[in-house]
Design an enzyme around this catalytic site. Structure first.
Site, PDB file in Angstrom:
ATOM      1  N   GLY A 200       0.833  -1.205   0.000  1.00 35.73           N
ATOM      2  CA  GLY A 200       0.000   0.000   0.000  1.00 35.73           C
ATOM      3  C   GLY A 200       0.861   1.246   0.000  1.00 35.73           C
ATOM      4  N   GLY A 205       1.749   2.173   5.354  1.00 35.82           N
ATOM      5  CA  GLY A 205       2.957   1.379   5.600  1.00 35.82           C
ATOM      6  C   GLY A 205       3.641   1.784   6.891  1.00 35.82           C
ATOM      7  N   GLU A 222       5.600  -3.490   0.882  1.00 37.99           N
ATOM      8  CA  GLU A 222       5.687  -3.159  -0.548  1.00 37.99           C
ATOM      9  C   GLU A 222       4.950  -1.838  -0.721  1.00 37.99           C
ATOM     10  OE1 GLU A 222       7.433  -4.878  -2.644  1.00 37.99           O
ATOM     11  OE2 GLU A 222       7.758  -6.728  -1.512  1.00 37.99           O
ATOM     12  N   CYS A 257       1.742   0.758  -8.785  1.00 37.79           N
ATOM     13  CA  CYS A 257       2.949   1.130  -8.036  1.00 37.79           C
ATOM     14  C   CYS A 257       4.134   1.327  -8.969  1.00 37.79           C
ATOM     15  CB  CYS A 257       3.272   0.074  -6.997  1.00 37.79           C
ATOM     16  SG  CYS A 257       3.499  -1.589  -7.669  1.00 37.79           S
TER      17      CYS A 257
HETATM   18  P1  NAD Z   1      -3.415   2.369   1.129  1.00 37.34           P
HETATM   19  O1  NAD Z   1      -2.127   2.441   1.858  1.00 37.34           O
HETATM   20  O2  NAD Z   1      -4.390   3.470   1.285  1.00 37.34           O
HETATM   21  O3  NAD Z   1      -4.202   1.038   1.549  1.00 37.34           O
HETATM   22  C1  NAD Z   1      -3.592  -0.228   1.482  1.00 37.34           C
HETATM   23  C2  NAD Z   1      -4.221  -1.113   2.543  1.00 37.34           C
HETATM   24  O4  NAD Z   1      -3.800  -0.674   3.831  1.00 37.34           O
HETATM   25  C3  NAD Z   1      -5.745  -1.087   2.563  1.00 37.34           C
HETATM   26  O5  NAD Z   1      -6.221  -2.376   2.865  1.00 37.34           O
HETATM   27  C4  NAD Z   1      -6.029  -0.105   3.686  1.00 37.34           C
HETATM   28  O6  NAD Z   1      -7.311  -0.268   4.236  1.00 37.34           O
HETATM   29  C5  NAD Z   1      -4.922  -0.454   4.665  1.00 37.34           C
HETATM   30  N1  NAD Z   1      -4.534   0.600   5.579  1.00 37.34           N
HETATM   31  C6  NAD Z   1      -4.414   1.917   5.303  1.00 37.34           C
HETATM   32  N2  NAD Z   1      -3.984   2.578   6.401  1.00 37.34           N
HETATM   33  C7  NAD Z   1      -3.817   1.647   7.379  1.00 37.34           C
HETATM   34  C8  NAD Z   1      -3.411   1.719   8.748  1.00 37.34           C
HETATM   35  N3  NAD Z   1      -3.096   2.884   9.320  1.00 37.34           N
HETATM   36  N4  NAD Z   1      -3.351   0.577   9.447  1.00 37.34           N
HETATM   37  C9  NAD Z   1      -3.655  -0.610   8.870  1.00 37.34           C
HETATM   38  N5  NAD Z   1      -4.090  -0.732   7.592  1.00 37.34           N
HETATM   39  C10 NAD Z   1      -4.153   0.384   6.850  1.00 37.34           C
HETATM   40  O7  NAD Z   1      -3.058   2.135  -0.392  1.00 37.34           O
HETATM   41  P2  NAD Z   1      -4.019   2.079  -1.682  1.00 37.34           P
HETATM   42  O8  NAD Z   1      -4.538   3.435  -1.986  1.00 37.34           O
HETATM   43  O9  NAD Z   1      -5.013   0.971  -1.556  1.00 37.34           O
HETATM   44  O10 NAD Z   1      -2.924   1.669  -2.764  1.00 37.34           O
HETATM   45  C11 NAD Z   1      -2.106   2.608  -3.363  1.00 37.34           C
HETATM   46  C12 NAD Z   1      -0.690   2.598  -2.857  1.00 37.34           C
HETATM   47  O11 NAD Z   1      -0.193   1.267  -2.817  1.00 37.34           O
HETATM   48  C13 NAD Z   1       0.218   3.351  -3.810  1.00 37.34           C
HETATM   49  O12 NAD Z   1       1.146   4.107  -3.077  1.00 37.34           O
HETATM   50  C14 NAD Z   1       0.908   2.230  -4.590  1.00 37.34           C
HETATM   51  O13 NAD Z   1       2.125   2.597  -5.164  1.00 37.34           O
HETATM   52  C15 NAD Z   1       1.062   1.204  -3.510  1.00 37.34           C
HETATM   53  N6  NAD Z   1       1.247  -0.126  -4.089  1.00 37.34           N
HETATM   54  C16 NAD Z   1       2.472  -0.737  -3.956  1.00 37.34           C
HETATM   55  C17 NAD Z   1       2.688  -1.977  -4.554  1.00 37.34           C
HETATM   56  C18 NAD Z   1       4.007  -2.687  -4.452  1.00 37.34           C
HETATM   57  O14 NAD Z   1       4.080  -3.877  -4.776  1.00 37.34           O
HETATM   58  N7  NAD Z   1       5.092  -2.025  -4.048  1.00 37.34           N
HETATM   59  C19 NAD Z   1       1.655  -2.602  -5.255  1.00 37.34           C
HETATM   60  C20 NAD Z   1       0.420  -1.941  -5.353  1.00 37.34           C
HETATM   61  C21 NAD Z   1       0.233  -0.711  -4.763  1.00 37.34           C
END
Ligand code: NAD
Length: 468
Positions: A200, A205, A222, A257
């Site tokens: 995420g 993260g 990630e 990502c």
């Molecule tokens: P996000 O961080 O908003 O959410 C990801 C997950 O984390 C969701 O399930 C969300 O509910 C949970 N979450 C969010 N805040 C949290 C917290 N404080 N505690 C526990 N859980 C929490 O991300 P998104 O908008 O769904 O995805 C986009 C981001 O993910 C972008 O920055 C993208 O680059 C990254 N991403 C990285 C990869 C990789 O492999 N490196 C792959 C896909 C997406």
């Protein structure tokens, strides 16, 4: 209850899932813990058979699953089929590879007898994003289960439906909890969770890493990227390369990502590049309803994402491709190229995660490498050249976990290539043997030669260091 709307027609509710309360999370993790002990006691081939059965079950329902995924995520149908197909391939790859990677390794020689055991952690917590909800969960589910762990997945509330159906196809301890950050925190912080896998953004993260750290739970993170794509002075501006580059940015409406998020071109070639890019976009970029054949870009995921994308669309932005969409009934954004923006503007220095991309001219290779490597993120990068040797030499100088040559984004992935970031794009790896090894702990059993039954006394002192 989480009601999921269709981002292409936000008046349409695609489905809903119940929010898991902290008590429900606790109960599910405890049940997973009990199941894990039985699961880990099964022989490895039996656990792997469950993966191949799940792969077949996904394949058998791929049409329905792909349509559901397109409706909840706004990704075009071909991409959804591709993601599900890749998840199936990954399951089969793990089922084939895990025997070698997870098997005990034993040596018995003049130094002694040593066995390496690959032991599961117990319960794994996976927290995943919406943008590739099936494959990004599968990268955790498949190796975790193969290794003998149970896994509890918390998908994004923005795309919880397809992964829920997919998880139901496993005859194995994979459980789901639903909700946002609070549910994720309840899961990650649970006392029975022994490993955390998060994909995420940076804010989530940071929160997840802090919670896991507080409990001394190891984690894989990630996170996001701000990938540069660097065209060297000999890179052909051929149609197929330009088509690949355009879709490397605009697949999933720029919300990947490892999308190409900043383009760098020699100053002397900038005008030719922009002309070739606009022509390529006319060939391959059609924005519209993700379920309509021929559409290659759907909406962004939410109203917030639509607003954030609009902020990157400066007045000088050049519109790209064909736009057959209504931004008032779906979260559509007209894709755009921004030529020579201020190099310190947010479009260049941050992860835009939107269908707007900057292109910047550069004078020499040292200058473009300095620009490409600036900042905290280091997920992916690409270099484009007619000379592969030159491209590989240049690629060594990127601060990136994964460098693509003459392509970028998913067309450049490989099941055998570990994927993950450097700097603040995260830690740990997915895919490849490295990805399998994230879900086991290496434990050893060692009988030093000097103390084996029947060994002749060596005269070794009672606290001496070993010979080897
Ligand atoms: P996000 O961080 O908003 O959410 C990801 C997950 O984390 C969701 O399930 C969300 O509910 C949970 N979450 C969010 N805040 C949290 C917290 N404080 N505690 C526990 N859980 C929490 O991300 P998104 O908008 O769904 O995805 C986009 C981001 O993910 C972008 O920055 C993208 O680059 C990254 N991403 C990285 C990869 C990789 O492999 N490196 C792959 C896909 C997406």
């Amino acid at each position: 209850m989480i009601e999921r709307e269709n981002p292409a027609r936000f008046a349409e509710i695609v489905g809903s899932v119940p929010v898991s309360t902290p008590d429900a999370v606790d109960e599910i993790v405890r049940r997973a813990g009990a199941e894990q002990r039985r699961w880990a006691a099964l022989p490895l081939p039996d656990r792997l058979a469950a993966l191949t059965h799940a792969a077949a079950a996904i394949e058998n329902t791929v049409d329905d699953l792909a349509t559901l995924l397109a409706r909840e995520s706004g990704k075009v149908l071909a991409d959804c089929r591709g993601e599900l197909g890749f998840a199936v391939r990954f399951l089969r790859w793990v089922a084939g590879r895990a025997i070698g990677v997870y098997a005990d390794q034993a040596v018995d020689d003049d130094l002694g007898r040593l066995v390496h055991l690959r032991k599961p952690y117990g319960v794994v917590a996976a927290v995943t994003p919406w943008n590739a909800p099936v494959i990004l969960a599968m990268l955790k589910i498949a190796p975790a289960l193969a290794a003998g762990n149970a896994i509890v997945v918390k998908p994004s509330p923005l795309a919880p439906l397809t992964i829920s159906r997919v998880a139901g196809l496993f005859d194995a301890p994979v459980r789901l909890v639903h909700g946002g950050a609070e549910t994720g925190a309840a899961l990650v912080g649970h006392e029975l969770v022994r490993k955390v896998a998060f994909t995420g953004g940076a804010a989530g993260g940071r929160a997840v890493a802090a919670l896991a750290g507080d409990r001394l739970t190891p984690s894989v993170l990630e996170l996001g990227g701000n990938d540069p794509a660097v065209f060297l002075d000999d890179a052909p501006l051929a149609d197929d390369a330009m088509d690949r580059l355009v879709m490397a940015t605009f697949a999933t409406s720029g919300q990947v990502c490892m999308a190409a998020k900043r383009l760098y071109v020699p100053e002397a070639r900038l005008d030719d590049f922009v002309a070739a890019y606009l022509t390529a976009a006319d060939r391959v970029l059609v924005t519209g309803d993700p379920l309509v054949p021929g559409v290659t870009m759907g909406p962004v995921i939410s109203a917030a994402a639509q607003r954030s994308a609009a902020a990157f669309r400066v007045p000088a932005a050049l519109d790209l491709g064909r736009f057959d969409a209504d931004p008032d009934t779906g979260y559509f954004v007209r894709p755009a190229l921004v030529v020579s923006p201020d190099p310190v503007s947010p479009l260049v220095t941050t992860e835009q995660f939107a269908p707007v991309v900057p292109v910047l001219g550069y004078r020499d290779e040292n200058a473009v490498l300095a620009a490409a490597n600036a900042g905290d993120l280091g997920l992916g990068a690409s270099v484009w050249s007619a000379d592969e040797e030159r491209a590989f030499e240049f690629a060594r100088r990127f601060e990136a976990g994964f460098t693509f040559v003459n392509t970028h984004n998913r067309t450049g992935m490989s099941l055998r290539a570990p994927f993950g970031g450097v700097k603040r794009s995260g830690w740990g790896r997915e895919y490849a043997d490295e990805g399998l090894l994230e879900y086991v702990q290496t434990c050893v059993i060692h009988a030093p030669a000097a103390f084996r039954p029947g060994a002749a006394p060596t005269g070794t002192g009672p606290s001496a260091y070993p010979a080897g």
